[in-house]
Write a protein that holds these residues in place. Structure first.
Motif, PDB file in Angstrom:
ATOM      1  N   TYR A 234       0.841  -1.208   0.000  1.00 34.24           N
ATOM      2  CA  TYR A 234       0.000   0.000   0.000  1.00 34.24           C
ATOM      3  C   TYR A 234       0.871   1.251   0.000  1.00 34.24           C
ATOM      4  N   LEU A 249      -5.011  -5.629  -2.427  1.00 32.98           N
ATOM      5  CA  LEU A 249      -6.424  -5.232  -2.427  1.00 32.98           C
ATOM      6  C   LEU A 249      -7.151  -5.938  -3.560  1.00 32.98           C
ATOM      7  N   MET A 254      -6.332 -10.541   2.910  1.00 33.40           N
ATOM      8  CA  MET A 254      -6.694  -9.953   4.196  1.00 33.40           C
ATOM      9  C   MET A 254      -5.425  -9.698   5.008  1.00 33.40           C
ATOM     10  N   ILE A 258      -5.324  -3.992   6.268  1.00 29.29           N
ATOM     11  CA  ILE A 258      -6.761  -4.056   5.959  1.00 29.29           C
ATOM     12  C   ILE A 258      -7.557  -4.464   7.202  1.00 29.29           C
ATOM     13  N   LEU A 262     -10.409  -2.153   8.867  1.00 26.46           N
ATOM     14  CA  LEU A 262     -11.802  -2.612   8.965  1.00 26.46           C
ATOM     15  C   LEU A 262     -12.311  -2.528  10.404  1.00 26.46           C
ATOM     16  N   CYS A 270     -15.262   1.669   5.902  1.00 24.69           N
ATOM     17  CA  CYS A 270     -15.291   0.204   5.914  1.00 24.69           C
ATOM     18  C   CYS A 270     -16.034  -0.324   4.692  1.00 24.69           C
ATOM     19  N   ILE A 273     -13.888  -0.116   1.613  1.00 24.32           N
ATOM     20  CA  ILE A 273     -12.877  -1.188   1.528  1.00 24.32           C
ATOM     21  C   ILE A 273     -13.538  -2.500   1.121  1.00 24.32           C
ATOM     22  N   LYS A 274     -14.643  -2.827   1.805  1.00 24.64           N
ATOM     23  CA  LYS A 274     -15.327  -4.094   1.510  1.00 24.64           C
ATOM     24  C   LYS A 274     -15.775  -4.166   0.055  1.00 24.64           C
ATOM     25  N   LEU A 277     -12.405  -4.783  -2.053  1.00 30.93           N
ATOM     26  CA  LEU A 277     -11.547  -5.951  -1.761  1.00 30.93           C
ATOM     27  C   LEU A 277     -11.841  -7.053  -2.774  1.00 30.93           C
ATOM     28  N   VAL A 290      -8.220   3.928  -0.659  1.00 32.95           N
ATOM     29  CA  VAL A 290      -8.009   2.919   0.389  1.00 32.95           C
ATOM     30  C   VAL A 290      -6.758   3.270   1.198  1.00 32.95           C
ATOM     31  N   LEU A 294      -6.297   3.797   5.151  1.00 29.12           N
ATOM     32  CA  LEU A 294      -5.281   3.109   5.945  1.00 29.12           C
ATOM     33  C   LEU A 294      -4.494   4.119   6.778  1.00 29.12           C
TER      34      LEU A 294
END
Lengths: 342, 342
Positions: A234, A249, A254, A258, A262, A270, A273-274, A277, A290, A294
């Motif tokens: 990242y 990502l 996971m 991440i 989350l 959140c 991101i979900k 992903l 993202v 982070l």
């Protein structure tokens, strides 16, 4: 430097990463020449595609960190033969085989800034040449006739593959726990670091106690190394968006950043991101957003703190042997593994 | 029987293939129970997908011919420990790993009449579970602490992978020579048969001469076995079109029947074969037409003649030990390997 320095940053500043790598290269140079010769000799095959693909990965770009660790671990002591050369070469072949198979598993298009081998020769050849290198690795180990070292490395081979399957089974799994993440990286990455330093120590004629210390050093170093890799995916500590950023990502991995985000980001972040992903086509803008999340949740710095803890644990395992010539270099390597995130 | 019997047919008629398999199963039954227990124990993993996939292949359908050969070779002599159990289990895991990877390489949808594992769990899991089984195989070998046997099996692993790459590089290559075909099958198939019987003999306490004989027996048997497999892929001696017939054609595999037909068929028939070699979507009618060409050029019978030669060579290697209890069974297995084509 306007940015506030974390503890990890402050400690890591004591070393210059480039110097550490140079020192390690210098410390292992003569042995690594023999390792490189062996690698070159053992990719040879009457089947042209084998050396083509193997050399494509082995020649270019790799730091050869793992075989250098094997050699350095051996050279802390007094190798009476060339077993450490065989083990170092075997470790590099095992690593290369893993890379070839990982690219197929992750459907990666790039590796070390070049096209992944599977993009040039196809998935089939990548799988089979990986198998060939694994077979050659075992042959190099067998030549030393040291069954204990063979046991260490074959166990590592099984653990690495098991860890990769575990990671695969956890892809896009939002219920992944932090301890499951650590189980994955211990298996898929730290197991080879651990085996690399352990067989090095064995080949060097280390005592039981020294062997155990080097094994634990490698294990902790490997965890730190993978934590930092997952931060670098990242953009590292600074979150600079460059090439190859965001692959994890897109693959739905996971990783700790991440998991941390989350847990700590607000609902909207959140959800963002979900949403992305495991989206193989996530854009650079999506990745940038993202990375911003982070940072706002301190997820990257948190992962680096954990990396620093494991690097410190690695160093502690060597403290009893700190006066052995070369031990300082291995201790510095632990710092380097974290420092490369900055 | 209206059909003219070939020499091979006449010889093979002396044995009943079902009886041979039953005899081999009976001869190895007790040891194979221990092998099966070990297989079951070693697919265990905290990662659920590992035993799921491994058991899917290991439980069902496989004849376990290779591990039975290891056990039978050991039982010709007097094993003083259970090393032959470990080697037999390792050989079966190596074989299973190869099947998992082959299905990915060949993009197969079926294996032993069931969906290929990759169709159920995906390519990624098939690659990684194959790697895991290979690692477990090496661990089982290491447990015997016999470096010589480890050398035999790790060399086989490298040779098998190399042979698979060679086969891949020759797919759809109309310039493939007969000796290249034999180089492929010696590596991809015979190498494991050869290693299976050699380590069996070693574990049984065979003399140097006996070990060499069993090794050569396995090598020749493996060649015969693959030749027959390649004939069965076009329906066997009778050319009966059933399920899974024509896979080699669709994958562009340059097997001996095809090489023979391309050399002996008329221009139109050669053109037809060339047109459909490597056509993943070749219809049953197309395959039937190719089988017709193979029959008209005597290509299947020719390949079976070569299989018979290698089976005879296999048997000859055992002639000096024919009075050892159980040796007759191995000699019959050589005939069985050809007979199953009829």
């Amino acid at each position: 430097m306007g940015r506030k320095m974390s503890g990890a940053q402050a400690m890591a500043d004591q070393i210059n990463p480039k110097d550490v790598v140079e020192e390690l290269i210098e410390f292992t140079r003569k042995d690594m020449e023999a390792v490189n010769e062996m690698l070159l000799a053992r990719v040879g095959s009457r089947v042209e595609m084998v050396p083509e693909i193997a050399s494509y990965l082995i020649d270019a770009g790799g730091k050869r960190l793992r075989p250098m660790l094997t050699v350095a671990a051996a050279r802390l002591f007094s190798p009476e033969n060339t077993h450490h050369i065989n083990y170092a070469a075997a470790v590099e072949f095992m690593h290369t085989a893993t890379l070839l198979h990982d690219d197929v598993v992750d459907e990666s298009s790039k590796r070390r800034g070049k096209l992944a081998a599977r993009m040039v020769w196809g998935n089939a050849a990548s799988v089979l040449v990986g198998d060939f290198l694994l077979g050659q690795a075992f042959m190099m180990m067998v030549e030393t006739r040291d069954v204990d070292a063979l046991g260490v490395l074959s166990q590592a081979a099984a653990i690495i593959a098991e860890g990769e399957v575990f990671q695969l089974s956890k892809a896009n799994d939002l219920s992944t726990q932090v301890d499951e993440y650590f189980a994955v990286i211990k298996a898929k990455t730290a197991a080879l670091f651990e085996a690399a330093t352990e067989v090095g120590a064995m080949a060097g004629g280390a005592s039981e106690e020294q062997r155990k210390a080097l094994k634990e050093f490698g294990a902790e170093l490997g965890i730190a190394f993978q934590l930092v890799d997952d931060v670098l995916d990242y953009g590292g500590a600074s979150g600079t968006i460059g090439k190859n950023v965001g692959d994890d990502l897109r693959e739905g991995k996971m990783t700790l950043p991440i998991l941390h985000a989350l847990k700590n980001a607000d609902e909207a972040d959140c959800a963002f991101i979900k949403q992305h992903l495991g989206d193989a086509d996530a854009s650079a803008e999506t990745v940038a957003k993202v990375v911003e999340i982070l940072h706002s949740t301190n997820a990257l710095e948190e992962a680096l703190m954990r990396a620093r803890e494991h690097a410190d644990a690695a160093k502690a395992h060597l403290s009893a042997f700190a006066d052995l010539p070369g031990c300082r270099i291995l201790i510095d390597v632990a710092d380097y593994c974290v420092e490369r995130a900055y």
